[in-house]
Scaffold this active site. Sequence first.
Site, short mmCIF file in Angstrom:
data_model
loop_
_atom_site.label_atom_id
_atom_site.label_comp_id
_atom_site.label_asym_id
_atom_site.label_seq_id
_atom_site.Cartn_x
_atom_site.Cartn_y
_atom_site.Cartn_z
N ASN A 335 32.90 76.91 -14.15
CA ASN A 335 32.96 76.74 -12.69
C ASN A 335 32.72 78.10 -12.07
OD1 ASN A 335 33.75 74.15 -13.24
ND2 ASN A 335 35.72 74.28 -12.18
N TYR A 337 32.10 80.15 -8.22
CA TYR A 337 31.96 80.19 -6.76
C TYR A 337 31.62 81.59 -6.26
CZ TYR A 337 33.74 75.45 -6.73
OH TYR A 337 33.87 74.10 -6.95
O1 IFM Z 1 38.35 71.89 -4.82
C1 IFM Z 1 38.37 72.87 -5.81
C2 IFM Z 1 38.52 72.22 -7.18
O2 IFM Z 1 39.65 71.42 -7.27
C3 IFM Z 1 38.61 73.29 -8.26
N1 IFM Z 1 37.53 74.24 -8.14
C4 IFM Z 1 37.25 74.81 -6.84
C5 IFM Z 1 37.10 73.69 -5.82
C6 IFM Z 1 36.74 74.26 -4.43
O3 IFM Z 1 37.66 75.23 -4.01
#
Ligand code: IFM
Length: 491
Positions: A335, A337
């Site tokens: 994941n 971001y």
């Molecule tokens: O919504 C969250 C998710 O539950 C986990 N990863 C980041 C997302 C966005 O902040």
Amino acid sequence: MGDKGVGQGGVSRRALGVLAAGGAIGAAGLGLGGCAGPGETAVAIKSRQFPKDFVWGVATAAFQTEGAPTADGRGPTIWDTFERLPGRIKDGSTADVATDSYNRYAEDVDLIAGAGLKAFRFSIAWSRVLPTGAGSVNTAGLDHYERLVDACLAKGVTPYATLFHWDLPQALQDKGGWSARDTAQSFADYAAAVASRLGDRLKHYITLNEPAVHAVFGHVLGEHAPGLKDIALLGPTVHHMNLGQGLAIKALRAAKDGLTIGTTQALQPCRPADAPLAFWNRPAATGLDALWNRAWLDPLLKGSYPRLMDDFLNGHVRDGDLATIRQPIDFLGVNYYAPAYVRLDLNSPSHIAPASPPKGSELDAFGRHIDPSGLAEVLETVRREYGNPPVLITENGCSDPFGNGPGVIQDTFRSQYLRRHLEAVKGAMEAGSRIGGYFTWTLVDNWEWDLGYTSKFGLVAMDRATGVRTPKASYGWFKGVAESGTLPTTP
Ligand code: IFM
């Protein structure tokens, strides 16, 4: 930015956003719309065509979408408790309804199939399967997930189930939660119960979602459930989550042959703030990297913990634990971001304090640094330092600007964000990373933890009064990418 460190009470929400993929900071005052920014991050790629078998999908989580907190015998979770504590959730909301996906799952699956996506990553609520986290199985809870899995398969969508996305059964928390060693075995028993019932048709499993976020935000910073602020809990929580994962992988494989099993980690490049004085902050960046990234990757893929974790883990790692944790996996879920920026803070027990991205950085509506090169960086680290395992990007996405109104339908900023990060993914593949798929976060605007309904990450907006779903422009854009396998140069 906030001026307190990890491990010290009272860290501001704003400061924390840069520290964690799962955290988000309020940026209402920044005057930025969505995720669009002033410029492009140049990622040179040879071809914009993804392989034919590349998996295009979307990701969600049970607590953020299902609602129906007492339906069919579901037990209470730590988030049911936490969201009711005064002042913990930005808009004072609960996830009691969320996107009502416990009832509207078929509609959601239709939206996924309608976008040409071939995979759906959702999470299973542990407390629907085992209402008190352990003991007897609640068949009605598993019936729901069987219906969901069948709905996916009927539409040609492969289900990927995450077993733990932060919603620990409250009854287990009452016995210490993940800081208690017994929770690791309970997790394995739960995993076995799911695979024994659904493993004939549910073939893809993700053990943990972003355990770093749960460990740090939930146990040290108190911003997430269970809302604890005790750095002494960090070591046992990290270790028991790793141990639980190892035991669960073994239990899944024992329950059914032919399963595809991975884990999902919130990987972030950890960067020292304040260049040119960055050398002073470098130890903080190394420390966060150990705690945030390597405390999870190292034991799983190398069979050891980083040395910097020694003090936290002291007395919690027993003989044989590291062998249990080092299970073969079929894929590593990444994941991504934003990168994290930190500085050295000698007043904080961890000596780590969150900091701002460099001046002039392009920021999203959360104040997160939009930097696809950070994704390239973590993928390169995984390739070079961790034996180049098969990877799935299990989350990547951005939020609409904060607010309680309807979602932004003309969300060009989102398509732009996705396109730029997909360029980083393609670049990493061309460099040799074994990336097999990309799941965007998320399908429908949902309940974003401590931010309640104020942030919207969906390809689809939802009217909270009626539950009616409206695809945004990015839904059509992502559909084009998934159906053609070709990444456009616009928006
Ligand atoms: O919504 C969250 C998710 O539950 C986990 N990863 C980041 C997302 C966005 O902040």
